[in-house]
Design a protein around this motif. Structure first.
Motif, PDB file in Angstrom:
ATOM      1  N   ARG A  93      88.596 112.124 -51.599  1.00  0.00           N
ATOM      2  CA  ARG A  93      88.232 111.515 -50.324  1.00  0.00           C
ATOM      3  C   ARG A  93      86.728 111.494 -50.188  1.00  0.00           C
ATOM      4  O   ARG A  93      86.052 112.482 -50.488  1.00  0.00           O
ATOM      5  CB  ARG A  93      88.831 112.298 -49.167  1.00  0.00           C
ATOM      6  CG  ARG A  93      88.703 111.579 -47.827  1.00  0.00           C
ATOM      7  CD  ARG A  93      88.895 112.508 -46.677  1.00  0.00           C
ATOM      8  NE  ARG A  93      87.657 113.224 -46.384  1.00  0.00           N
ATOM      9  CZ  ARG A  93      87.371 113.728 -45.181  1.00  0.00           C
ATOM     10  NH1 ARG A  93      88.228 113.602 -44.199  1.00  0.00           N
ATOM     11  NH2 ARG A  93      86.242 114.367 -44.987  1.00  0.00           N
ATOM     12  N   TYR A  98      87.220 107.371 -42.864  1.00  0.00           N
ATOM     13  CA  TYR A  98      88.568 107.136 -42.355  1.00  0.00           C
ATOM     14  C   TYR A  98      89.645 107.836 -43.174  1.00  0.00           C
ATOM     15  O   TYR A  98      90.768 107.392 -43.234  1.00  0.00           O
ATOM     16  CB  TYR A  98      88.887 105.639 -42.320  1.00  0.00           C
ATOM     17  CG  TYR A  98      88.098 104.866 -41.293  1.00  0.00           C
ATOM     18  CD1 TYR A  98      87.015 104.097 -41.670  1.00  0.00           C
ATOM     19  CD2 TYR A  98      88.444 104.905 -39.952  1.00  0.00           C
ATOM     20  CE1 TYR A  98      86.291 103.384 -40.732  1.00  0.00           C
ATOM     21  CE2 TYR A  98      87.722 104.195 -39.000  1.00  0.00           C
ATOM     22  CZ  TYR A  98      86.648 103.436 -39.401  1.00  0.00           C
ATOM     23  OH  TYR A  98      85.931 102.723 -38.469  1.00  0.00           O
ATOM     24  N   ASN A  99      89.293 108.952 -43.797  1.00  0.00           N
ATOM     25  CA  ASN A  99      90.275 109.699 -44.585  1.00  0.00           C
ATOM     26  C   ASN A  99      90.865 108.868 -45.715  1.00  0.00           C
ATOM     27  O   ASN A  99      91.974 109.114 -46.167  1.00  0.00           O
ATOM     28  CB  ASN A  99      91.390 110.217 -43.670  1.00  0.00           C
ATOM     29  CG  ASN A  99      92.122 111.411 -44.233  1.00  0.00           C
ATOM     30  OD1 ASN A  99      91.539 112.206 -44.966  1.00  0.00           O
ATOM     31  ND2 ASN A  99      93.387 111.534 -43.924  1.00  0.00           N
ATOM     32  N   VAL A 100      90.142 107.847 -46.161  1.00  0.00           N
ATOM     33  CA  VAL A 100      90.619 107.017 -47.266  1.00  0.00           C
ATOM     34  C   VAL A 100      90.652 107.840 -48.545  1.00  0.00           C
ATOM     35  O   VAL A 100      89.711 108.555 -48.865  1.00  0.00           O
ATOM     36  CB  VAL A 100      89.705 105.787 -47.453  1.00  0.00           C
ATOM     37  CG1 VAL A 100      89.979 105.101 -48.773  1.00  0.00           C
ATOM     38  CG2 VAL A 100      89.889 104.828 -46.295  1.00  0.00           C
ATOM     39  N   LEU A 101      91.758 107.730 -49.271  1.00  0.00           N
ATOM     40  CA  LEU A 101      91.920 108.455 -50.522  1.00  0.00           C
ATOM     41  C   LEU A 101      91.882 107.496 -51.701  1.00  0.00           C
ATOM     42  O   LEU A 101      92.434 106.396 -51.641  1.00  0.00           O
ATOM     43  CB  LEU A 101      93.262 109.202 -50.540  1.00  0.00           C
ATOM     44  CG  LEU A 101      93.425 110.330 -49.529  1.00  0.00           C
ATOM     45  CD1 LEU A 101      94.834 110.929 -49.634  1.00  0.00           C
ATOM     46  CD2 LEU A 101      92.387 111.413 -49.751  1.00  0.00           C
ATOM     47  N   PHE A 103      93.047 107.372 -55.576  1.00  0.00           N
ATOM     48  CA  PHE A 103      94.011 108.070 -56.409  1.00  0.00           C
ATOM     49  C   PHE A 103      93.760 107.840 -57.891  1.00  0.00           C
ATOM     50  O   PHE A 103      93.261 106.775 -58.300  1.00  0.00           O
ATOM     51  CB  PHE A 103      95.429 107.583 -56.096  1.00  0.00           C
ATOM     52  CG  PHE A 103      96.003 108.148 -54.833  1.00  0.00           C
ATOM     53  CD1 PHE A 103      95.757 107.539 -53.614  1.00  0.00           C
ATOM     54  CD2 PHE A 103      96.792 109.287 -54.862  1.00  0.00           C
ATOM     55  CE1 PHE A 103      96.286 108.059 -52.448  1.00  0.00           C
ATOM     56  CE2 PHE A 103      97.336 109.806 -53.697  1.00  0.00           C
ATOM     57  CZ  PHE A 103      97.076 109.195 -52.490  1.00  0.00           C
TER      58      PHE A 103
END
Lengths: 113, 114
Positions: A93, A98-101, A103
């Motif tokens: 993150r 915006y707490n975007v992850l 992966f």
């Protein structure tokens, strides 16, 4: 652009062994690294996570080792059980986004009895 | 209840036809996300809603639409499906106000475009 990379793509271990799953990243702004576990037919579920200010996080048989300088981390699963067979995703993150992850592509772990 | 629901679980669509996928959560989370997952690839963020504000990734901006009629529901809309849209679509939700808030995922919708 693949910001988070995982290896190996698949891993088979025997019951009782320690499974080691690797992850690396590129963005120095990443501050939080969750690992998600996914079983077939289900969505990913948070397994364990670590903040970039720490170098180790333990939760039972699961341990994350984190090397900020090398931008690498690994998930160690001690005393692996057949029930641990799943796909494991490393994520990262970026602070204040915006707490975007982001992966990795996942490691499919098979634990043979 | 920490469940995120997705409907349908499986969707078969024809090339050129529209597709609408639905996600719901009852955790009162302020943020809902849509990811696309193809085999041997990482889940790719397509877009997310923070409250009523839609944020779309630059490279998928024109390919996907979304709506969030209320806090609990969020849809993903493809106006004209192409073969390249065949994938698993994962919905997730979280509370942005909590630091390092966990994202809760639904089981996914497997879309096959023929």
């Amino acid at each position: 652009q693949q910001q988070v990379r995982q290896s190996p793509q698949s891993l088979t271990v025997w019951e009782g062994e320690t499974a080691i799953l690797n992850c690396s990243y590129e963005n120095s702004a990443f501050d939080y690294f969750p690992w998600y576990q996914q079983f077939p037919g289900e969505g990913p579920a948070l397994l364990i996570s670590i903040l970039s200010v720490s170098d180790k996080k333990e939760d039972g048989r699961f341990t994350i080792f984190f090397n900020k300088r090398e931008k690498k981390l690994s998930l160690h699963i001690a005393d692996s059980q057949p029930g641990d067979s799943a796909t494991y995703f490393c994520a990262a993150r970026e602070m204040s986004n915006y707490n975007v992850l982001y992966f990795g592509s996942g490691t499919k772990l098979t634990v043979e009895p | 209840d920490t469940t995120v629901k997705q409907n349908p679980r499986y969707k078969l669509a024809r090339v050129g036809k529209p597709v609408n996928l639905i996600c719901s959560q009852t955790m009162n989370h302020d943020t809902m996300y849509w990811y696309q997952k193809k085999p041997n690839q990482a889940p790719k963020l397509l877009l997310f809603y923070y409250d009523k504000i839609l944020n779309r990734e630059a490279d998928t901006f024109e390919k996907f639409q979304s709506s969030r009629p209320n806090n609990s529901f969020c849809s993903l809309y493809i106006g004209s499906a192409g073969l390249e849209y065949s994938a698993m679509y994962l919905c997730a939700s979280s509370t942005l106000g909590d630091n390092y808030a966990e994202q809760f995922f639904g089981p996914g919708t497997r879309l096959t475009v023929l």
